[in-house]
Design an enzyme around this catalytic site. Structure first.
Site, PDB file in Angstrom:
ATOM      1  N   ARG A   1      -5.431  -6.162-123.359  1.00 15.81           N
ATOM      2  CA  ARG A   1      -5.550  -5.318-124.556  1.00 15.81           C
ATOM      3  C   ARG A   1      -6.947  -5.378-125.173  1.00 15.81           C
ATOM      4  O   ARG A   1      -7.377  -4.447-125.859  1.00 15.81           O
ATOM      5  CB  ARG A   1      -4.500  -5.757-125.584  1.00 15.81           C
ATOM      6  CG  ARG A   1      -4.266  -4.739-126.702  1.00 15.81           C
ATOM      7  CD  ARG A   1      -3.237  -5.237-127.711  1.00 15.81           C
ATOM      8  NE  ARG A   1      -3.685  -6.456-128.349  1.00 15.81           N
ATOM      9  CZ  ARG A   1      -2.926  -7.552-128.496  1.00 15.81           C
ATOM     10  NH1 ARG A   1      -1.686  -7.589-128.051  1.00 15.81           N
ATOM     11  NH2 ARG A   1      -3.418  -8.620-129.090  1.00 15.81           N
TER      12      ARG A   1
ATOM     13  N   TYR B   1     -10.786  18.328-139.542  1.00 14.77           N
ATOM     14  CA  TYR B   1      -9.695  18.497-138.571  1.00 14.77           C
ATOM     15  C   TYR B   1      -8.347  18.213-139.274  1.00 14.77           C
ATOM     16  O   TYR B   1      -8.200  17.182-139.940  1.00 14.77           O
ATOM     17  CB  TYR B   1      -9.954  17.504-137.437  1.00 14.77           C
ATOM     18  CG  TYR B   1      -8.914  17.438-136.355  1.00 14.77           C
ATOM     19  CD1 TYR B   1      -8.658  18.526-135.531  1.00 14.77           C
ATOM     20  CD2 TYR B   1      -8.193  16.260-136.131  1.00 14.77           C
ATOM     21  CE1 TYR B   1      -7.719  18.446-134.523  1.00 14.77           C
ATOM     22  CE2 TYR B   1      -7.258  16.171-135.117  1.00 14.77           C
ATOM     23  CZ  TYR B   1      -7.026  17.268-134.320  1.00 14.77           C
ATOM     24  OH  TYR B   1      -6.095  17.188-133.317  1.00 14.77           O
TER      25      TYR B   1
ATOM     26  N   ASP C   1     -16.852  12.687-137.717  1.00 10.61           N
ATOM     27  CA  ASP C   1     -16.175  13.209-136.532  1.00 10.61           C
ATOM     28  C   ASP C   1     -17.210  14.041-135.779  1.00 10.61           C
ATOM     29  O   ASP C   1     -17.591  15.122-136.227  1.00 10.61           O
ATOM     30  CB  ASP C   1     -14.965  14.060-136.939  1.00 10.61           C
ATOM     31  CG  ASP C   1     -14.142  14.526-135.745  1.00 10.61           C
ATOM     32  OD1 ASP C   1     -14.741  14.744-134.656  1.00 10.61           O
ATOM     33  OD2 ASP C   1     -12.926  14.694-135.886  1.00 10.61           O
TER      34      ASP C   1
ATOM     35  N   LYS D   1     -11.792  15.850-125.482  1.00 10.15           N
ATOM     36  CA  LYS D   1     -12.452  17.143-125.395  1.00 10.15           C
ATOM     37  C   LYS D   1     -13.574  17.082-124.340  1.00 10.15           C
ATOM     38  O   LYS D   1     -13.296  17.126-123.162  1.00 10.15           O
ATOM     39  CB  LYS D   1     -12.957  17.565-126.778  1.00 10.15           C
ATOM     40  CG  LYS D   1     -11.892  17.414-127.889  1.00 10.15           C
ATOM     41  CD  LYS D   1     -10.767  18.416-127.784  1.00 10.15           C
ATOM     42  CE  LYS D   1      -9.557  18.107-128.664  1.00 10.15           C
ATOM     43  NZ  LYS D   1      -9.793  17.898-130.075  1.00 10.15           N
TER      44      LYS D   1
HETATM   45  C1  LIG Z   1      -8.924  17.315-131.026  1.00 14.94           C
HETATM   46  C2  LIG Z   1      -9.690  16.764-132.176  1.00 14.94           C
HETATM   47  C3  LIG Z   1      -9.396  15.506-132.687  1.00 14.94           C
HETATM   48  C4  LIG Z   1      -8.235  14.678-132.217  1.00 14.94           C
HETATM   49  O1  LIG Z   1      -8.325  14.276-130.892  1.00 14.94           O
HETATM   50  P1  LIG Z   1      -6.997  13.954-130.031  1.00 14.94           P
HETATM   51  O2  LIG Z   1      -7.526  13.312-128.824  1.00 14.94           O
HETATM   52  O3  LIG Z   1      -6.318  15.273-129.814  1.00 14.94           O
HETATM   53  O4  LIG Z   1      -6.155  13.033-130.876  1.00 14.94           O
HETATM   54  C5  LIG Z   1     -10.193  15.034-133.703  1.00 14.94           C
HETATM   55  N1  LIG Z   1     -11.205  15.755-134.220  1.00 14.94           N
HETATM   56  C6  LIG Z   1     -11.507  16.975-133.756  1.00 14.94           C
HETATM   57  C7  LIG Z   1     -12.647  17.726-134.365  1.00 14.94           C
HETATM   58  C8  LIG Z   1     -10.759  17.528-132.731  1.00 14.94           C
HETATM   59  O5  LIG Z   1     -11.035  18.761-132.308  1.00 14.94           O
END
Ligand SMILES: *Cc1c(COP(=O)(O)O)cnc(C)c1O
Length: 391
Positions: free
Chosen positions: A57, A110, A182, A207
């Site tokens: 972990r 988000y 973010d 992403k």
């Molecule tokens: C998709 C996304 C997230 C969350 O990511 P996940 O892997 O789907 O939990 C956070 N911030 C932004 C800007 C996103 O587009």
């Protein structure tokens, strides 16, 4: 070394891996110790906060490979891997909060990050003030004595509004707040949050890092100042990700520079085409020269991704269906950052409290993939013909 080179060399050590190009995938829970002395030394190293292989972990060389790549490109001092982007966001925020604290959260954040503030954080008596993304240095007036986190996301979700991150970070640091960003839209390649004053940078690796729509993963990078709190809480939350997913993220990231350049160029081409369409009210893309966020984008970012928004002129729901239902190259669904193009109706007003979206028409989010941009435009052109006919 330039980023393109770092993406190739970081997080790999073929000389110590039988000459094999890619890092191994370690499936591990138990890590054995041959002697009591070895066990004692290992415990001592862990108590000192040294990175090492102690328990599945806590991480293995599979984790370290991706962590090193993200740090090398994004610019933080340390990095941790999480099972999704949202897990990284939630763990990072919890790392700095206690009952009675206050969060300053950008209004264009988000959606699930907003829900974290309004529901989980508020249950633990942490209050949130949402602020206008365009606030800049004006954020100083919103900082309270108990403000702990100032959170930015640029460009913001759905409407792609830019933020003056250095101005916000300066005001936040003057009052002892942690600045979190973010940075998913730009990926670690096209925005360097730590150079802009950010303390913790978050990635939905799902992403562009993964880039193939097949893995959920998240990363949080921290500077030395923020690292002890981020690490301690993330460990207590038991956050980790599966080794195969980490490996795929590391593998996806090797090609980030070529993929992202293509997403950027094709995205801009499609965005420019869309801007000329009668049924399009506006295109939201900070790399377009007349976008309100263009100057900030140019100053602080090194490139653009393939994700942007449009607002249509008001039309019936059935006309929107006529547009999207028969598109051949655009899928409709959550997430983005893969090799394929997507289109998704969105509703900024469902998510805003201080900066209502002024248009009545349907908002759409487009992700431009690696297909030929002329094919993508031809597909949309046919779609807009159907939309016009149904309006
Ligand atoms: C998709 C996304 C997230 C969350 O990511 P996940 O892997 O789907 O939990 C956070 N911030 C932004 C800007 C996103 O587009």
């Amino acid at each position: 070394m330039k980023d393109e080179t770092k993406l190739v060399v970081a997080g790999r050590d073929p000389e110590n891996n039988h000459g094999i190009v890619n890092p191994p995938v370690y499936h591990a829970s138990t890590v054995l110790h041959p002697t009591l002395a070895d066990l004692d030394q290992s415990r001592e190293r862990r108590a000192q906060g040294e990175r090492g292989v102690y328990y599945g972990r806590i991480g293995t060389p599979t984790n370290f490979s991706l962590e090193d790549m993200v740090c090398a490109i994004e610019g933080g001092d340390h990095c941790l891997i999480y099972p999704s982007g949202l897990a990284a966001i939630a763990a990072a925020m919890l790392s700095f909060l206690k009952a009675g604290d206050h969060i300053l959260m950008v209004d264009s954040v988000y959606g699930p990050s907003r829900r974290f503030c309004n529901s989980l954080a508020s249950r633990f008596n942490v209050a949130t003030t949402f602020y206008d993304p365009a606030i800049g240095a004006g954020i100083a007036a919103l900082i309270q004595d108990n403000t702990r986190i100032v959170y930015v996301e640029a460009p913001g979700s759905q409407t792609f509004v830019m933020q003056d991150i250095p101005a916000i970070a300066e005001a936040a640091h003057a009052r002892g707040c942690v600045v979190m960003m973010d940075n998913t839209w730009a990926s670690p390649l096209y925005c360097k949050p730590f150079a802009l004053g950010v303390d913790v940078s978050l990635q939905a690796g799902t992403k562009y890092i993964v880039g193939h729509s097949d893995v959920m993963i998240g990363t949080a990078c921290a500077n030395n100042k923020a690292w002890p709190e981020l690490e301690a809480t993330s460990r207590m939350l038991g956050q980790t990700a599966g080794p195969d997913d980490i490996y795929l993220a590391q593998r996806g990231m090797r090609t980030l520079s070529v993929r992202l350049k293509r997403h950027w160029e094709s995205g801009l081409k499609v965005a420019e085409w869309l801007r000329g369409q009668d049924m399009v009210e506006c295109v939201m893309h900070p790399a377009l020269p007349d976008d309100p966020g263009h100057a900030l984008w140019k100053r602080d970012f090194l490139g653009a991704s393939g994700l942007f928004g449009i607002t249509l002129k008001p039309c019936p729901r059935s006309a929107i269906a006529a547009l999207v239902d028969d598109l051949e190259l655009y899928g409709m669904g959550a997430s983005w950052g893969g090799f394929e193009s997507l289109i998704l109706p969105t509703d900024p007003n469902a998510m805003r409290t201080v900066t209502p979206w002024p248009y009545e028409g349907q908002c759409m989010r487009l992700h431009i993939g690696l297909e030929d941009p002329d094919d993508l435009i031809a597909d949309l052109k046919a779609g807009f013909k159907r939309l016009q006919a149904a309006t």
